[in-house]
Design a protein around this motif. Structure first.
Motif, mmCIF file in Angstrom:
data_model
loop_
_atom_site.group_PDB
_atom_site.id
_atom_site.type_symbol
_atom_site.label_atom_id
_atom_site.label_comp_id
_atom_site.label_asym_id
_atom_site.label_seq_id
_atom_site.Cartn_x
_atom_site.Cartn_y
_atom_site.Cartn_z
ATOM 1 N N THR A 41 -2.507 22.890 15.978
ATOM 2 C CA THR A 41 -3.609 22.073 15.479
ATOM 3 C C THR A 41 -4.371 22.814 14.383
ATOM 4 O O THR A 41 -4.638 22.256 13.320
ATOM 5 C CB THR A 41 -4.564 21.704 16.633
ATOM 6 O OG1 THR A 41 -3.812 21.052 17.665
ATOM 7 C CG2 THR A 41 -5.671 20.781 16.169
ATOM 8 N N GLN A 68 -14.494 18.105 6.824
ATOM 9 C CA GLN A 68 -13.765 16.832 6.865
ATOM 10 C C GLN A 68 -12.359 17.039 7.420
ATOM 11 O O GLN A 68 -11.860 16.234 8.212
ATOM 12 C CB GLN A 68 -13.715 16.192 5.481
ATOM 13 C CG GLN A 68 -15.060 15.688 4.990
ATOM 14 C CD GLN A 68 -15.651 14.622 5.892
ATOM 15 O OE1 GLN A 68 -15.017 13.632 6.212
ATOM 16 N NE2 GLN A 68 -16.881 14.842 6.319
ATOM 17 N N GLN A 71 -12.601 17.448 11.139
ATOM 18 C CA GLN A 71 -12.826 16.171 11.826
ATOM 19 C C GLN A 71 -11.545 15.348 11.930
ATOM 20 O O GLN A 71 -11.328 14.663 12.921
ATOM 21 C CB GLN A 71 -13.913 15.366 11.122
ATOM 22 C CG GLN A 71 -15.292 15.941 11.353
ATOM 23 C CD GLN A 71 -16.380 15.175 10.618
ATOM 24 O OE1 GLN A 71 -16.098 14.270 9.836
ATOM 25 N NE2 GLN A 71 -17.620 15.550 10.859
ATOM 26 N N LYS A 72 -10.690 15.420 10.914
ATOM 27 C CA LYS A 72 -9.419 14.698 10.939
ATOM 28 C C LYS A 72 -8.437 15.316 11.924
ATOM 29 O O LYS A 72 -7.604 14.630 12.501
ATOM 30 C CB LYS A 72 -8.755 14.713 9.552
ATOM 31 C CG LYS A 72 -9.408 13.874 8.525
ATOM 32 C CD LYS A 72 -8.653 14.037 7.198
ATOM 33 C CE LYS A 72 -9.467 13.520 6.046
ATOM 34 N NZ LYS A 72 -8.863 13.842 4.755
ATOM 35 N N THR A 73 -8.492 16.629 12.065
ATOM 36 C CA THR A 73 -7.456 17.371 12.762
ATOM 37 C C THR A 73 -7.778 17.696 14.209
ATOM 38 O O THR A 73 -6.943 17.515 15.091
ATOM 39 C CB THR A 73 -7.174 18.691 12.007
ATOM 40 O OG1 THR A 73 -6.926 18.376 10.641
ATOM 41 C CG2 THR A 73 -5.972 19.395 12.575
ATOM 42 N N LEU A 74 -8.968 18.187 14.481
ATOM 43 C CA LEU A 74 -9.317 18.639 15.829
ATOM 44 C C LEU A 74 -9.907 17.496 16.653
ATOM 45 O O LEU A 74 -10.923 16.922 16.278
ATOM 46 C CB LEU A 74 -10.311 19.806 15.771
ATOM 47 C CG LEU A 74 -9.697 21.187 15.572
ATOM 48 C CD1 LEU A 74 -9.028 21.308 14.232
ATOM 49 C CD2 LEU A 74 -10.740 22.259 15.729
ATOM 50 N N LYS A 75 -9.280 17.203 17.745
ATOM 51 C CA LYS A 75 -9.706 16.119 18.642
ATOM 52 C C LYS A 75 -9.800 16.648 20.061
ATOM 53 O O LYS A 75 -9.227 17.678 20.395
ATOM 54 C CB LYS A 75 -8.696 14.953 18.606
ATOM 55 C CG LYS A 75 -8.405 14.404 17.222
ATOM 56 C CD LYS A 75 -9.550 13.609 16.696
ATOM 57 C CE LYS A 75 -9.172 13.014 15.340
ATOM 58 N NZ LYS A 75 -10.270 12.668 14.533
ATOM 59 N N GLY A 76 -10.482 15.924 20.901
ATOM 60 C CA GLY A 76 -10.568 16.276 22.319
ATOM 61 C C GLY A 76 -11.221 17.622 22.536
ATOM 62 O O GLY A 76 -12.205 17.969 21.886
ATOM 63 N N CYS A 77 -10.640 18.410 23.431
ATOM 64 C CA CYS A 77 -11.242 19.719 23.754
ATOM 65 C C CYS A 77 -11.226 20.649 22.554
ATOM 66 O O CYS A 77 -12.046 21.566 22.470
ATOM 67 C CB CYS A 77 -10.560 20.349 24.958
ATOM 68 S SG CYS A 77 -8.843 20.783 24.700
ATOM 69 N N CYS A 78 -10.336 20.432 21.608
ATOM 70 C CA CYS A 78 -10.279 21.278 20.412
ATOM 71 C C CYS A 78 -11.509 21.093 19.525
ATOM 72 O O CYS A 78 -11.751 21.898 18.628
ATOM 73 C CB CYS A 78 -9.019 20.990 19.610
ATOM 74 S SG CYS A 78 -7.508 21.552 20.429
ATOM 75 N N SER A 79 -12.296 20.054 19.762
ATOM 76 C CA SER A 79 -13.491 19.811 18.951
ATOM 77 C C SER A 79 -14.504 20.945 19.079
ATOM 78 O O SER A 79 -15.330 21.140 18.198
ATOM 79 C CB SER A 79 -14.157 18.495 19.349
ATOM 80 O OG SER A 79 -13.285 17.420 19.080
#
Length: 114
Positions: A41, A68, A71-79
Motif C-alpha cells: 500500500t 491527496q 487519501q486515494k491509497t490508504l484505507k481502513g486501518c492503514c489510514s
C-alpha cells in the motif's frame, strides 16, 4: 546549486514494516521522492508522488499532492499509518523548509507499562 539528498527510515509500528524514503532536490523547491517499503500500500504512493513542488505542498496543506495520494491509497486501518507524515517531513527537510529532527510516538497504558 548543489543537489540536496536525504534519506529517512520510518518504522510504521505494529505491522513491522520499515519504509525508506529518499528525497532529492536541486533547486530547494522541486523534490523527487522514492519510497521503498515492503508494504504494498505504501509502495503504491510512488505512482502518485514521484515529484512534488514543496512550496505548493506547504501552501495547499492537506489538499497537496502527498496528502491527496495518501487519501486515494490508504484505507481502513492503514489510514492511521505514520509513514505519510514522514514522507511530508522528508520533503520539507530536503528543501530546508524544516530542520531534520527525529520524531516519535510513545504509548503508555493506564498502568504505565507497554
Amino acid at each position: 546549486m548543489n543537489m540536496q539528498k536525504i534519506q529517512a527510515k520510518i518504522n510504521a509500528g505494529i505491522c513491522g514494516f520499515i519504509t525508506m524514503v529518499e528525497a532529492q532536490s536541486s533547486d530547494e523547491q522541486m523534490v523527487q521522492l522514492k519510497i521503498i517499503s515492503p508494504c504494498e500500500t505504501i509502495q503504491m504512493l510512488n505512482e502518485f508522488i514521484p515529484e512534488v513542488d514543496a512550496y505548493t505542498e506547504i501552501g495547499q496543506g492537506f489538499k497537496g499532492m502527498i496528502h491527496q495520494a495518501v487519501q486515494k491509497t490508504l484505507k481502513g486501518c492503514c489510514s492511521g499509518c505514520i509513514v505519510p507524515s514522514g514522507i511530508y517531513k522528508v520533503m520539507q527537510v530536503v528543501t530546508h523548509l524544516a530542520l531534520p529532527a527525529s520524531a516519535t510516538i510513545e504509548f503508555k497504558t493506564e498502568e504505565g507499562k507497554l
